[in-house]
Design an enzyme around this catalytic site. Structure first.
Site, PDB file in Angstrom:
ATOM      1  N   GLU A 168       0.815  -1.205   0.000  1.00  0.00           N
ATOM      2  CA  GLU A 168       0.000   0.000   0.000  1.00  0.00           C
ATOM      3  C   GLU A 168       0.852   1.261   0.000  1.00  0.00           C
ATOM      4  O   GLU A 168       0.541   2.246  -0.645  1.00  0.00           O
ATOM      5  CB  GLU A 168      -0.879  -0.030   1.245  1.00  0.00           C
ATOM      6  CG  GLU A 168      -1.931   1.031   1.283  1.00  0.00           C
ATOM      7  CD  GLU A 168      -2.706   0.921   2.584  1.00  0.00           C
ATOM      8  OE1 GLU A 168      -3.000  -0.219   2.990  1.00  0.00           O
ATOM      9  OE2 GLU A 168      -2.979   1.960   3.189  1.00  0.00           O
ATOM     10  N   ASP A 169       1.949   1.220   0.742  1.00  0.00           N
ATOM     11  CA  ASP A 169       2.701   2.446   0.966  1.00  0.00           C
ATOM     12  C   ASP A 169       4.015   2.530   0.206  1.00  0.00           C
ATOM     13  O   ASP A 169       4.770   3.469   0.379  1.00  0.00           O
ATOM     14  CB  ASP A 169       2.984   2.595   2.478  1.00  0.00           C
ATOM     15  CG  ASP A 169       1.778   3.184   3.192  1.00  0.00           C
ATOM     16  OD1 ASP A 169       0.891   3.673   2.485  1.00  0.00           O
ATOM     17  OD2 ASP A 169       1.720   3.143   4.424  1.00  0.00           O
TER      18      ASP A 169
END
Ligand code: MN
Length: 717
Positions: free
Chosen positions: A66-67
């Site tokens: 996600e990051d």
């Protein structure tokens, strides 16, 4: 992990840590610490639940896709499909930036719902997904102070609404209570502080008392030859607060702030210990629960009792075995704890009824927000247990009706349901079922299918998403033409009712992007996928977002927003003016409005289509106005009801309005020679959607022919 897994290879966990640390090396937490601290803390919480190495590795990796630029495929290549699936279940869908802040805000809500749905679907496949998510959320909540206030509140609210109830349903008590306390602190810091100070103040006396109680218990139990570990515990702050609210009591009146837990070796010792305690101290009537014979849904087992203990003070006592204690502490996680040499309990998923229901209807609900709403209402609500005439137990969310029951038995039983008997008495189909009732459904072979009224959210015929979806499916399979015609009729009626006849179908369809044509939307209304109340809500949203859409308003000179007064209405270009709502057309939020600058009495707000607005003659006195953000309760609206005249009609109407929590400020009744009557009543409502609901409900009253908003125009007839 070494403590509970002394001989297991932990290479995969080490590898996951290195992989995550490398991928996240450029990022920092808002506290300034290296980002890896967050997944690490998540993994430590999972280790406290004694989960297996796969789950811990997934916990370490959960923020990687996600990051960072690392894709899920890479995680799968390195760690295999099982860990990748766990990580994917926790990963949010990628964020899309929207052009305007309004759109952004609206889409964010949709996106949150999509994320939740994704997680729940993944969880239905593998419960560990939700354990990782809970650990993630717990650490986020512990470090919430680093975020800006509005974000804190949003996350804390979601924690209260979704994650704490979820931990509760899964029986992971310590996570539930910590989440609740952290969210409570974030949402109401003052009250939280005040209450925890009060609890701390009483700490000393409480501990002294507890040690006396424990000593007395120990002596009595050992005299009876029962080996037991006894400990005292304090309840968490939020549960005390909840109890004070629920019972309207002060802190000193809540007796189970302290409780004693007794852990024994064997099942029969539980009941023996209970006998000893009830001889030692007086049991308080109505406070005994046997969760051993009747375990909770989360499989929690214990004996609960409350007694008048030393100094005649009430004391709550829990009695359980070591195994029961493990389930009580770890809940669902206890079944996922890593056992060397032994697999996990394969029947386990089947034992969790609500998870099974989730699987049942998950494919059929198209709208993510609705999925989440149904989850909140079906899964997190209290359950009722009712019986079939054959004695089978059916569990339903509280508030469920015979129709929900019928659809749970079989789809065809639902479709053909014409009535119901509860404990041998005929009941209406919107009867709310209670635990212990025996329900018999009356069906008719000649009945073609369900009634459209069942889908009307203004009536409470259906509580479960499962039943609602089956009714919709039935209508969806009906002829399209029939659905379009039905949808057209409903929409026309709704617009007329609300006094919005000037709004076109095209315009309404414009608010529902999902449907490609007006006919698609009408068909969707016809089979109940879009309700008239949804339409009313969208109309309100659209009008408050975009301001007035009427061309004549757009032609007025533009100016900056002025201040809004107590009514919440903003008058453009004018500050601090007295604002009155016009008595003739009585606008409510959601209506197109225009301001009229009076001599000496401030600005009067009319509906754009009010016949008293003089567009040509007094143009220079008209100003743009906006409903603004604030919503005042109680805008008066005139409503006209045509009905067959009968005794008690007005009483029925007023009772219904009162039941909805609304006020009637005036009522007038005009009897006619043809045995009909016209009631003109003024109701105070908060918005168009509230109005929509009350009008639909009034129309359901016996002998009522038509209900609509009265705009002070001459009636057509
Ligand atoms: Mn995270």
């Amino acid at each position: 992990m070494r403590e509970y897994l002394p001989d297991v290879d932990l290479e995969i966990v080490k590898k996951a840590y290195d992989f995550a640390a490398a991928a996240l090396r450029h990022r920092r937490l808002c506290s300034g610490e290296p980002y890896i601290q967050h997944p690490l803390a998540t993994a430590i919480i999972l280790a406290k639940m004694q989960l297996d190495p796969e789950a811990i590795a997934a916990g370490l990796l959960h923020d990687v896709p996600e990051d960072t630029v690392v894709e899920l495929e890479e995680v799968e290549k390195e760690f295999g499909p099982r860990i990748a699936r766990l990580v994917d279940g926790v990963t949010k869908l990628s964020k899309i930036r929207w052009a305007t802040p309004d759109e952004q805000a609206r889409r964010e809500k949709e996106q949150q719902a999509e994320n939740l749905r994704k997680m729940f679907l993944a969880m239905a496949e593998d419960v560990r997904v939700v354990l990782i998510k809970l650990a993630d959320r717990l650490h986020n909540m512990r470090t919430l102070w680093g975020l800006e206030r509005s974000k804190q509140i949003r996350i804390a609210e979601q924690t209260m609404e979704i994650y704490a109830p979820l931990a509760n349903r899964l029986g992971i008590w310590w996570i539930k209570s910590e989440l609740e306390d952290l969210a409570f602190e974030a949402l109401d810091p003052e009250k939280y502080q005040q209450l925890s100070d009060m609890i701390a103040e009483r700490q000393g006396g409480r501990e002294k008392y507890l040690s006396r109680v424990i000593k007395a218990l120990k002596r009595a139990l050992s005299q009876a030859g029962i080996k037991a570990e006894i400990s005292g515990r304090s309840k968490h702050v939020y549960s005390i607060y909840e109890k004070m609210q629920r019972k309207h009591r002060t802190l000193d009146e809540i007796y189970d702030v302290v409780a004693v837990r007794i852990i024994v070796d064997q099942l029969r010792d539980c009941y023996a210990a209970l006998g000893v305690i009830h001889t030692l101290w007086h049991p308080i009537p109505g406070e005994f629960d046997d969760y051993i014979a009747m375990p909770k849904e989360s499989m929690y087992q214990s004996l609960h009792t409350a007694v008048l203990a030393l100094d005649a003070r009430p004391l709550e006592i829990q009695i359980r075995t070591k195994e029961m204690h493990e389930v009580a502490e770890y809940g669902i996680a206890a079944h996922w704890r890593y056992k060397e040499g032994g697999g996990r309990d394969v029947d386990f998923d089947a034992k969790i009824t609500w998870l099974r229901h989730l699987l049942e209807w998950r494919d059929s609900v198209a709208d993510a927000q609705e999925f989440v709403d149904s989850l909140k209402s079906d899964v997190f609500r209290d359950q009722v247990y009712v019986f079939t005439p054959g004695g089978d137990v059916i569990d339903l969310p509280s508030g469920a009706t015979p129709i929900d029951f019928a659809y749970r038995i079989h789809t065809d039983v639902g479709h053909q349901c014409v009535g119901a008997k509860v404990n041998d008495r005929l009941v209406s189909l919107d009867h709310q079922l209670h635990t212990g009732e025996v329900v018999k459904i009356i069906t008719s072979r000649t009945k073609k299918g369900p009634s459209r009224d069942w889908l009307n959210p203004n009536f409470n015929y259906i509580r479960t998403a499962n039943a609602r979806e089956k009714v919709r499916q039935w209508f969806r399979h009906q002829e399209r033409d029939e659905n379009v015609a039905q949808g057209k009729e409903s929409l026309e009626k709704e617009l007329r009712r609300l006094g919005l006849d000037n709004v076109g179908y095209e315009q309404v369809a414009g608010y529902f992007h999902k449907y490609k044509s007006v006919d698609d939307l009408l068909a969707a209304i016809g089979y109940g996928a879009v309700t008239t109340q949804q339409i009313a809500t969208r109309l309100v949203e659209a009008h408050t977002d975009e301001g007035a859409v009427d061309q004549r308003v757009l032609e007025l000179p533009e100016s900056t927003p002025g201040q809004s007064d107590a009514s919440g209405i903003t008058v453009m270009g004018v500050g601090d003016l007295l604002v009155n709502l016009a008595g003739c057309c009585k606008p409510v939020p959601g209506d197109d409005i225009i301001g009229y600058v009076t001599r000496g009495r401030g600005v009067t707000v009319h509906r754009v289509d009010c016949r008293n607005v003089n567009w040509d003659g007094e143009r220079e006195r008209l100003v743009r106005v906006d409903w603004g953000g604030a919503k005042k309760q109680g805008y008066p609206v005139s409503v006209r009801i045509d009905a067959w005249d009968r005794v008690g009609l007005l009483r029925d109407v007023t009772a219904l309005v009162a039941e909805e929590g609304l006020n009637i400020t005036s009522a007038q009744s005009i009897s006619k020679s043809d045995r009909t009557v016209t009631l003109l009543i003024t109701i105070e409502v908060g918005s168009l959607s509230e109005l929509s609901r009350i009008l639909a409900r009034i129309e359901g009253i016996r002998d009522v022919l038509e209900v609509r908003r009265d705009l002070g125009r001459k009636a057509a007839s």
